[in-house]
Design an enzyme around this catalytic site. Structure first.
Site, PDB file in Angstrom:
ATOM      1  CE  LYS A   6      -4.394   0.960   0.034  1.00  0.00           C
ATOM      2  NZ  LYS A   6      -5.436   0.151  -0.614  1.00  0.00           N
TER       3      LYS A   6
HETATM    4  P1  NAD Z   1     -12.570   7.782  -3.455  1.00  0.00           P
HETATM    5  O1  NAD Z   1     -11.562   8.779  -3.056  1.00  0.00           O
HETATM    6  O2  NAD Z   1     -12.923   7.649  -4.891  1.00  0.00           O
HETATM    7  O3  NAD Z   1     -13.924   8.041  -2.636  1.00  0.00           O
HETATM    8  C1  NAD Z   1     -13.962   8.158  -1.242  1.00  0.00           C
HETATM    9  C2  NAD Z   1     -15.359   8.646  -0.873  1.00  0.00           C
HETATM   10  O4  NAD Z   1     -15.475   8.641   0.552  1.00  0.00           O
HETATM   11  C3  NAD Z   1     -15.637  10.077  -1.343  1.00  0.00           C
HETATM   12  O5  NAD Z   1     -16.982  10.143  -1.819  1.00  0.00           O
HETATM   13  C4  NAD Z   1     -15.501  10.893  -0.058  1.00  0.00           C
HETATM   14  O6  NAD Z   1     -16.261  12.094  -0.078  1.00  0.00           O
HETATM   15  C5  NAD Z   1     -16.055   9.883   0.935  1.00  0.00           C
HETATM   16  N1  NAD Z   1     -15.700  10.200   2.321  1.00  0.00           N
HETATM   17  C6  NAD Z   1     -14.522  10.612   2.835  1.00  0.00           C
HETATM   18  N2  NAD Z   1     -14.646  10.846   4.148  1.00  0.00           N
HETATM   19  C7  NAD Z   1     -15.931  10.564   4.458  1.00  0.00           C
HETATM   20  C8  NAD Z   1     -16.682  10.601   5.652  1.00  0.00           C
HETATM   21  N3  NAD Z   1     -16.120  10.984   6.793  1.00  0.00           N
HETATM   22  N4  NAD Z   1     -17.985  10.220   5.615  1.00  0.00           N
HETATM   23  C9  NAD Z   1     -18.566   9.839   4.458  1.00  0.00           C
HETATM   24  N5  NAD Z   1     -17.896   9.769   3.294  1.00  0.00           N
HETATM   25  C10 NAD Z   1     -16.610  10.143   3.306  1.00  0.00           C
HETATM   26  O7  NAD Z   1     -12.065   6.374  -2.852  1.00  0.00           O
HETATM   27  P2  NAD Z   1     -12.449   4.905  -3.332  1.00  0.00           P
HETATM   28  O8  NAD Z   1     -11.439   4.457  -4.311  1.00  0.00           O
HETATM   29  O9  NAD Z   1     -13.900   4.842  -3.649  1.00  0.00           O
HETATM   30  O10 NAD Z   1     -12.146   4.088  -1.984  1.00  0.00           O
HETATM   31  C11 NAD Z   1     -13.095   3.985  -0.924  1.00  0.00           C
HETATM   32  C12 NAD Z   1     -12.703   2.843   0.002  1.00  0.00           C
HETATM   33  O11 NAD Z   1     -12.646   1.629  -0.746  1.00  0.00           O
HETATM   34  C13 NAD Z   1     -11.326   2.977   0.679  1.00  0.00           C
HETATM   35  O12 NAD Z   1     -11.371   2.370   1.946  1.00  0.00           O
HETATM   36  C14 NAD Z   1     -10.442   2.159  -0.227  1.00  0.00           C
HETATM   37  O13 NAD Z   1      -9.281   1.676   0.446  1.00  0.00           O
HETATM   38  C15 NAD Z   1     -11.371   1.031  -0.580  1.00  0.00           C
HETATM   39  N6  NAD Z   1     -11.012   0.302  -1.804  1.00  0.00           N
HETATM   40  C16 NAD Z   1     -10.915   0.947  -3.001  1.00  0.00           C
HETATM   41  C17 NAD Z   1     -10.618   0.218  -4.143  1.00  0.00           C
HETATM   42  C18 NAD Z   1     -10.570   0.866  -5.508  1.00  0.00           C
HETATM   43  O14 NAD Z   1     -10.490   0.111  -6.504  1.00  0.00           O
HETATM   44  N7  NAD Z   1     -10.668   2.153  -5.646  1.00  0.00           N
HETATM   45  C19 NAD Z   1     -10.364  -1.167  -4.051  1.00  0.00           C
HETATM   46  C20 NAD Z   1     -10.489  -1.785  -2.806  1.00  0.00           C
HETATM   47  C21 NAD Z   1     -10.815  -1.038  -1.691  1.00  0.00           C
END
Ligand code: NAD
Length: 420
Positions: A109
């Protein structure tokens, strides 16, 4: 260093989960230690010229948990809370996830402590290019392959490809995944994590005998993962009643139009102010009755403060580490929530990243249909393996998923042995 990592709340949580599983599996002390601690922790400082002429120095971390099963793989996060302990925890979870999915990778990561929402595109480009340049000696198609995570996207990956390829003197598309399709990204990668979350949530509803059509869902986080999970659930007839992001939370008992909300977010930057739903307190939103609750934002949002009050049938952990061990114990005790643990629930992303890497190395391009069909087959296999283990050994879904992942890693460590 070990003590420093353990003091970090997120690493402490990942380490406790690992210790519980290691106890259950009766791992020897030697294998337990070799599996638990990260192989490489890399921190670099990144001086970046900001738009106002100042030079700001950002700290960036990359943790490669272990390299025994192949190159390491994992996302790159831009967020103001990023620190080394959090990155190390996320790398450890990636490990078990890749092993559970039987992908030939170790976990990694990366994270940069910054606030991407407060930075211009030019500043983000400067930051990313500097990071790519500093981290180049430690990554490679056969060593460490990054992907987008919170606060990063396809454009971030494109800048990394550009810096790495410019240094190499030729295009190296396999250095990252989650790239734009025009730059040899994979069809379906953008949607993969959310697609997998929705697919597994529907498999879980099916297992508990709950019809998908007409079920209600709540999604916390409306970024890459939350948007595509919400979209796919609504396409299948699920009413997505609650959606939140960092700007606020929304509620509509008849279901929120996810496409329209997406347009609103594109033009305003957040869900707040969408007039086809009511505003609701974000913490209260999580406690509303629904069939599927999808935390798709941050770690540690389901805690001992709210776990007993959840009114969902399926908890689909799209985010990494959304549930604390204390909340886990409450959910276990309740016995009425079907848990889809993060290392399975959000594994769609890394699985299609693996497909993207395979396509890059073989200079081949698959259709979206091929990608999503292969993804569903792999998720279904891991889902069934987890359910079988949980049933046979009478353990929670999380323990089952972690045991399956840790077992694969422990076996490779044993077989490879140590220097005499
Ligand atoms: P992103 O940056 O695209 O979106 C994050 C979202 O969370 C945004 O809408 C933001 O406004 C919201 N957010 C932030 N703080 C918040 C809060 N306090 N309350 C409510 N919403 C809040 O990120 P992503 O890629 O969608 O990732 C989201 C989660 O999924 C993370 O934990 C990430 O590790 C996990 N994840 C992502 C992927 C991927 O392919 N992108 C894969 C596996 C896991």
């Amino acid at each position: 260093m070990k003590e420093m990592l353990l003091q970090n709340p997120v690493f402490g949580m990942a380490a406790r989960q690992f210790d519980q599983v290691a106890d259950f599996m009766e791992l020897t002390e030697e294998i337990r230690e070799r599996c638990k601690w990260p192989k490489r922790l890399i921190t670099v400082s990144l001086p970046v010229r900001m738009d106002d002429g100042r030079t700001e120095v950002f700290l960036a971390h990359r943790v490669q948990h272990h390299l025994s099963r192949g190159p390491v793989k994992g996302g790159l996060r831009y967020h103001p809370n990023v620190d080394l302990g959090e990155v190390a925890a996320l790398a450890m979870w990636m490990n078990w996830k890749c092993a559970l999915m039987r992908l030939p990778y170790g976990g990694a990561k990366g994270g940069i402590n910054c606030d991407p929402r407060a930075m211009s595109d030019r500043e983000k480009e400067g930051l990313t290019r500097r990071f790519a340049a500093e981290i180049t000696p430690f990554i490679g198609e056969e060593v460490d392959i990054m992907a987008p995570d919170m606060g990063t996207d396809e454009q971030t990956m494109a800048w990394i490809v550009d810096v790495y390829s410019t240094n190499a003197g030729h295009l190296v598309p396999g250095i990252v995944t989650g790239k734009p399709v025009e730059l040899q990204g994979s069809e379906g990668r953008r949607e993969a994590t959310g697609h997998g979350v929705a697919f597994l949530a529907m498999r879980a509803l099916d297992k508990i005998g709950c019809p998908v059509d007409g079920s209600g869902a709540i999604v916390q986080g409306f970024g890459n993962v939350g948007t595509h999970a919400a979209e796919r659930l609504s396409w299948s007839g699920v009413k997505v009643k609650g959606i939140s992001d960092i700007t606020g939370a929304l509620w509509n008992d008849n279901g929120i139009d996810v496409g329209l909300l997406g347009e609103h977010v594109k033009s305003t930057g957040g869900v707040a102010g969408f007039d086809e739903a009511e505003a609701i307190d974000p913490d209260e939103m999580l406690l509303q009755p629904c069939e599927v609750l999808v935390p798709a934002a941050l770690e540690r949002v389901i805690t001992d403060g709210n776990a007993a009050k959840l009114k969902c049938r399926v908890l689909a952990e799209a985010a990494n580490g959304p549930t604390t061990p204390e909340a886990d114990a409450i959910i276990d005790e309740r016995g009425d929530i079907f848990l889809l643990p993060d290392i399975l629930c959000n594994a769609g992303g890394v699985t299609v990243s693996y497909f993207e890497w395979v396509q890059n190395l073989s200079r081949f391009h698959w259709t979206e249909r091929e990608v999503l069909t292969k993804l569903e087959t792999m998720l279904e296999g891991a889902f069934e393996r987890m359910l079988h283990f949980a049933e046979e050994r009478q353990v929670s879904h999380r323990t089952a998923a972690l045991c399956l992942g840790v077992h694969e890693v422990a076996e490779v460590k044993k077989k490879r042995g140590l220097f005499p």
